[in-house]
Design a protein around this motif. Structure first.
Motif, PDB file in Angstrom:
ATOM      1  N   GLY A 149      -8.623  12.157  -1.895  1.00 17.69           N
ATOM      2  CA  GLY A 149      -8.467  10.736  -1.611  1.00 17.69           C
ATOM      3  C   GLY A 149      -8.700   9.841  -2.800  1.00 17.69           C
ATOM      4  N   LYS A 150      -8.825  10.414  -3.991  1.00 15.92           N
ATOM      5  CA  LYS A 150      -9.110   9.640  -5.203  1.00 15.92           C
ATOM      6  C   LYS A 150      -7.964   9.754  -6.209  1.00 15.92           C
ATOM      7  CE  LYS A 150     -13.415   8.896  -3.809  1.00 15.92           C
ATOM      8  NZ  LYS A 150     -14.542   9.550  -4.480  1.00 15.92           N
ATOM      9  N   GLU A 151      -7.951   8.823  -7.155  1.00  9.69           N
ATOM     10  CA  GLU A 151      -7.141   9.001  -8.354  1.00  9.69           C
ATOM     11  C   GLU A 151      -7.900   9.978  -9.254  1.00  9.69           C
ATOM     12  OE1 GLU A 151      -4.925   5.395 -10.115  1.00  9.69           O
ATOM     13  OE2 GLU A 151      -6.725   4.561  -9.203  1.00  9.69           O
ATOM     14  N   CYS A 179      -4.542  13.321  -2.673  1.00 15.40           N
ATOM     15  CA  CYS A 179      -5.127  12.435  -3.671  1.00 15.40           C
ATOM     16  C   CYS A 179      -4.219  11.227  -3.860  1.00 15.40           C
ATOM     17  CB  CYS A 179      -5.355  13.142  -4.996  1.00 15.40           C
ATOM     18  SG  CYS A 179      -3.842  13.696  -5.821  1.00 15.40           S
ATOM     19  N   LYS A 180      -4.750  10.191  -4.484  1.00 22.26           N
ATOM     20  CA  LYS A 180      -3.981   8.965  -4.723  1.00 22.26           C
ATOM     21  C   LYS A 180      -3.194   9.016  -6.022  1.00 22.26           C
ATOM     22  CE  LYS A 180      -7.067   5.901  -2.115  1.00 22.26           C
ATOM     23  NZ  LYS A 180      -7.958   4.709  -2.191  1.00 22.26           N
TER      24      LYS A 180
END
Length: 265
Positions: free
Chosen positions: A103-105, A132-133
């Motif tokens: 869920g993150k960059e 992920c972003k």
């Protein structure tokens, strides 16, 4: 009930050998059990000794160990091929937890063989880009002939932002040149306050890379590193990998930077 001796290794069969360079091969070994990217096995051969090798790939009933031919033990390992067996102990260490990055960059920066212990992370998000972003892999090698995992790069480039650079170009090379640090300001990170960085490689490369991550807004609690040290026993008994009160083989080799920044020889 008698406890098993943790020093006793188990036999593992070589199912595939993948040549990357003249001195770097991946040995695909049989293994069933939990394992994370960044963990390591002690690989041994009777009469020759053992060496700690990071996990560079996780398959169904197998693990990949990418080995550089640099000494007595690894020289002998390179004499073994498909169908042969090696002795393994492990896996040891805490490894990278994929859940920390979902869920993150993500910006993953690796130097040379430092790509091996984080390859499992790249493999995962290449296969699951929706988790992920955004994912950028920035990796540097000494020269084009030193590039590892060439076939994997072809797959990664389909779903990830991949930047590869070399220190010393050769005739016919048309890619990027220079240190990985010079490309960090060019990477389109939407929210550096929440983006995560993963950095693995030679100590000076890691130090300079982390400085650049700070310059573009990364927070130290969102950065993970892996410490490269000679780990002999793997279970915190021999003291070879101890820095102050930290055993790299037990507490690491993967650390959040808030802890890792204090680990200095």
């Amino acid at each position: 009930m008698t406890e098993l001796n943790p020093y006793i290794p188990f036999l593992s069969e070589i199912t595939e050998v993948i040549k990357h360079t003249e001195i770097e091969f991946t040995f695909r070994m049989t293994y069933s059990g939990d394992v994370k990217p960044g963990q390591f096995f002690e690989v041994s051969l009777p009469k020759f000794g053992e060496a700690p090798i990071s996990v560079s790939g996780i398959g169904d009933g197998t693990v990949d160990l990418t080995i550089r031919k640099v000494g007595k033990v690894t020289d002998e390992i390179f004499e073994n091929y498909v169908g042969d067996t090696l002795f393994l102990r492990g896996p040891y260490g805490n490894g990278f937890d994929i859940a920390n990055y979902k869920g993150k960059e993500i910006l993953l920066v690796a130097g040379g063989t430092g790509l091996s212990p984080v390859k499992g992370i790249v493999d995962y998000f290449s296969a699951h880009p929706e988790d992920c972003k955004g994912f950028t892999l920035l990796v540097g090698f000494k020269s084009p002939k030193d590039v590892l995992f060439k076939k994997d790069f072809e797959e990664w480039e389909k779903n990830l932002n991949v930047i590869m650079t070399v220190d010393t170009p050769e005739d016919g090379y048309c890619g990027k040149c220079g240190l990985v640090t010079q490309y960090i300001p060019e990477i389109p990170i939407k929210n550096s306050d929440e983006a995560v960085g993963i950095v693995v490689g030679p100590p000076m490369m890691m130090k300079c890379t982390i400085t650049e991550l700070f310059n573009v807004g990364f927070k130290e609690e969102n950065i993970w590193i892996s410490q490269e040290r000679k780990m002999c026993c793997g279970i915190g008994k021999c003291g070879h990998c101890k820095i102050d009160d930290t055993y790299i083989c037990l507490d690491g080799p993967v650390f959040n930077y808030t802890k890792g920044k204090f680990l200095k020889d």
